[in-house]
Design a protein around this motif. Structure first.
Motif, short mmCIF file in Angstrom:
data_model
loop_
_atom_site.label_atom_id
_atom_site.label_comp_id
_atom_site.label_asym_id
_atom_site.label_seq_id
_atom_site.Cartn_x
_atom_site.Cartn_y
_atom_site.Cartn_z
N SER A 11 0.75 -1.38 0.06
CA SER A 11 0.06 -0.12 0.06
C SER A 11 0.74 1.34 -0.02
O SER A 11 0.62 2.15 -0.69
N LEU A 20 2.47 1.77 -3.45
CA LEU A 20 1.40 2.47 -4.39
C LEU A 20 1.50 3.65 -4.25
O LEU A 20 1.32 4.58 -5.04
N GLU A 21 1.25 4.37 -2.91
CA GLU A 21 1.11 5.76 -2.66
C GLU A 21 2.35 6.42 -2.94
O GLU A 21 2.24 7.56 -3.73
N GLU A 53 2.74 6.69 -6.92
CA GLU A 53 1.41 7.63 -7.21
C GLU A 53 2.16 9.15 -6.98
O GLU A 53 1.70 10.13 -7.84
N MET A 54 2.77 9.44 -5.89
CA MET A 54 3.30 10.57 -5.48
C MET A 54 4.56 11.19 -6.18
O MET A 54 5.02 12.18 -5.81
N LEU A 106 8.90 23.22 0.95
CA LEU A 106 8.30 24.86 1.01
C LEU A 106 8.41 25.36 2.26
O LEU A 106 8.83 26.58 2.30
N LEU A 107 8.51 24.82 3.45
CA LEU A 107 8.63 25.40 4.58
C LEU A 107 9.98 25.87 4.92
O LEU A 107 10.40 26.86 5.50
N TRP A 110 9.85 32.10 2.20
CA TRP A 110 8.27 32.23 1.88
C TRP A 110 8.30 32.71 0.39
O TRP A 110 8.71 33.92 0.30
N VAL A 152 -4.86 5.98 -4.97
CA VAL A 152 -4.79 5.12 -3.54
C VAL A 152 -4.35 5.90 -2.36
O VAL A 152 -4.32 5.65 -1.33
N ILE A 153 -4.31 7.21 -2.69
CA ILE A 153 -3.65 8.13 -1.66
C ILE A 153 -5.00 8.59 -0.93
O ILE A 153 -6.13 8.63 -1.54
N LYS A 173 -9.42 5.77 2.40
CA LYS A 173 -8.56 5.63 1.34
C LYS A 173 -9.46 5.38 0.03
O LYS A 173 -9.20 5.95 -1.21
N MET A 211 -0.21 28.61 -1.22
CA MET A 211 1.02 28.45 -1.75
C MET A 211 0.73 27.16 -2.59
O MET A 211 1.08 26.86 -3.61
#
Lengths: 198, 202
Positions: free
Chosen positions: A32, A35-36, A39-40, A50-51, A55, B131-132, B165, B194
């Motif tokens: 799982s 897969l995440e 996808e990312m 970003l932080l 800024w 799937v996120i 999910k 942002m």
């Protein structure tokens, strides 16, 4: 990994069934997570990056944003726009065929509203917006429907003319004369094409 | 007219409800919830006052059902609608059946043409295929804390977020709660701005 192996080793000494369940659970969790992550993976902008960075000045981004939007509009797929235009026109013709099956003023008002909805959608399509003649045909058809819908039931011939209008919207190489001819034919069928005061 | 048929509202009222909803959406006073907080729903900002009960009923009972049907890829052509009605209602006079089918079919076309269905479909597919985790709940409580040394009372919020999910399925949610003050909310708004700017291509 080492910690996991140690845990498994301790467990395996006590309960094989429990070990199997835990193994399966861990495997599912890992799949799982994979897969995440998969996808990312694309165009990832991590929140902490970003932080950590300074800024951003959001107003400075506006120009870039505007350019990106303009570029997107320029690159809009012309074929896709034409296909959409053709689909809407064909659907409008199908609805006009259905309209001609009913002799009921209440239903006529419904069908007219649906056809006007199709015309408004066509007018939002960039391929129509960039074609002066097609844009005017849309306005003509919209006027004809709006001005005549509450007057009387549309005859078969009048509906056929509306169909012709939509066929023109789906055609290539239109000339100004096609628009004028459609206008003449509509008036010949006793349909108002513009408000009386014009 | 078929008794208890969902799409019985008069055409003029339906058209008016569609027009009002479109206006609210364009003015950002209403939002489509697609796989975010709800599977498919509409959130209406009532700061300008509530829409009439009549319009609200049409939005909830008719427009939303049509949109759900379209996004879930239900067959909604003339013949399928007719079959569906005949399956659910008995002994309908042919005239009523025909009028109801035409009316539902026309309402469907109007909804398709008025709201950007392609865009909604893209959003729905994004959430359905991913799937996120998706945000499934947002809640908050405003609380007052007395702080030392002088026991000054300060207001803060406890925000609760939940995710799940898969959309369109009952499944266990993951929850998280956090406390924040007004300044934190400003930071949150800026961070979200942002994120939005990032998505718009900056």
């Amino acid at each position: 990994m080492a910690k996991v192996q140690q845990e498994l080793w301790q467990k395996s000494c006590t309960d094989p069934q429990d070990l199997f369940n835990r193994l399966m659970f861990m495997k599912m969790e890992a799949i799982s997570k994979d897969l995440e992550n998969l996808e990312m993976r694309t165009d990832r902008v991590a929140g902490h990056d970003l932080l950590n960075s300074r800024w951003k000045d959001l107003s400075a981004c506006e120009e870039t944003k505007h350019k990106a939007i303009t570029r997107k509009a320029d690159q809009a797929d012309a074929t896709e726009l034409l296909r959409e235009c053709s689909d809407i026109s064909k659907r409008a013709i199908e609805i006009l065929s259905k309209w001609s099956e009913f002799q009921d003023i209440k239903l006529q008002i419904q069908f007219a509203a649906v056809i006007v909805g199709k015309i408004d959608r066509l007018k939002r399509n960039a391929s129509i917006q960039s074609d002066d003649i097609k844009r005017k045909i849309c306005t003509l058809l919209r006027n004809v429907i709006r001005l005549n819908v509450a007057e009387d039931l549309f005859s078969q011939d009048q509906i056929e003319l509306l169909k012709k209008g939509f066929m023109l919207l789906d055609a290539d190489g239109l000339k100004r004369e096609d628009l004028f001819e459609l206008n003449r034919e509509l008036r010949k069928e006793n349909l108002m094409t513009m408000p009386a005061w014009e | 007219m078929i008794k208890y048929f969902r799409y019985n509202s008069p055409w003029e009222q339906f058209e008016e409800a569609v027009k009002q909803l479109k206006d609210l959406l364009e003015r950002k006073k209403a939002f489509w919830l697609i796989g975010f907080l709800k599977d498919i729903d509409i959130l209406v900002d009532e700061s300008e006052g509530k829409v009439s009960e009549e319009t609200e009923n049409i939005i909830d009972d008719e427009i939303l059902y049509l949109v759900r049907g379209i996004l879930n890829n239900k067959q909604l052509d003339y013949e399928s609608i007719k079959r569906g009605i005949c399956r659910n209602y008995e002994n309908i006079p042919e005239e009523d059946l025909e009028a109801s089918v035409v009316s539902m079919s026309n309402k469907l076309e109007l909804v398709k043409d008025t709201f950007e269905m392609d865009e909604l479909l893209r959003r729905y597919k994004l959430k359905k295929n991913s799937v996120i985790h998706k945000m499934s709940g947002f809640d908050f409580n405003i609380i007052t804390q007395s702080l030392p040394p002088d026991r000054e009372e300060v207001k803060c919020a406890v925000i609760n977020l939940s995710t799940q999910k898969r959309i369109a399925e009952n499944e266990k949610e993951k929850d998280i709660s956090f406390i924040c003050d007004k300044d934190d909310v400003d930071v949150l708004i800026q961070l979200l701005q942002m994120v939005k700017t990032g998505m718009e291509g900056c």
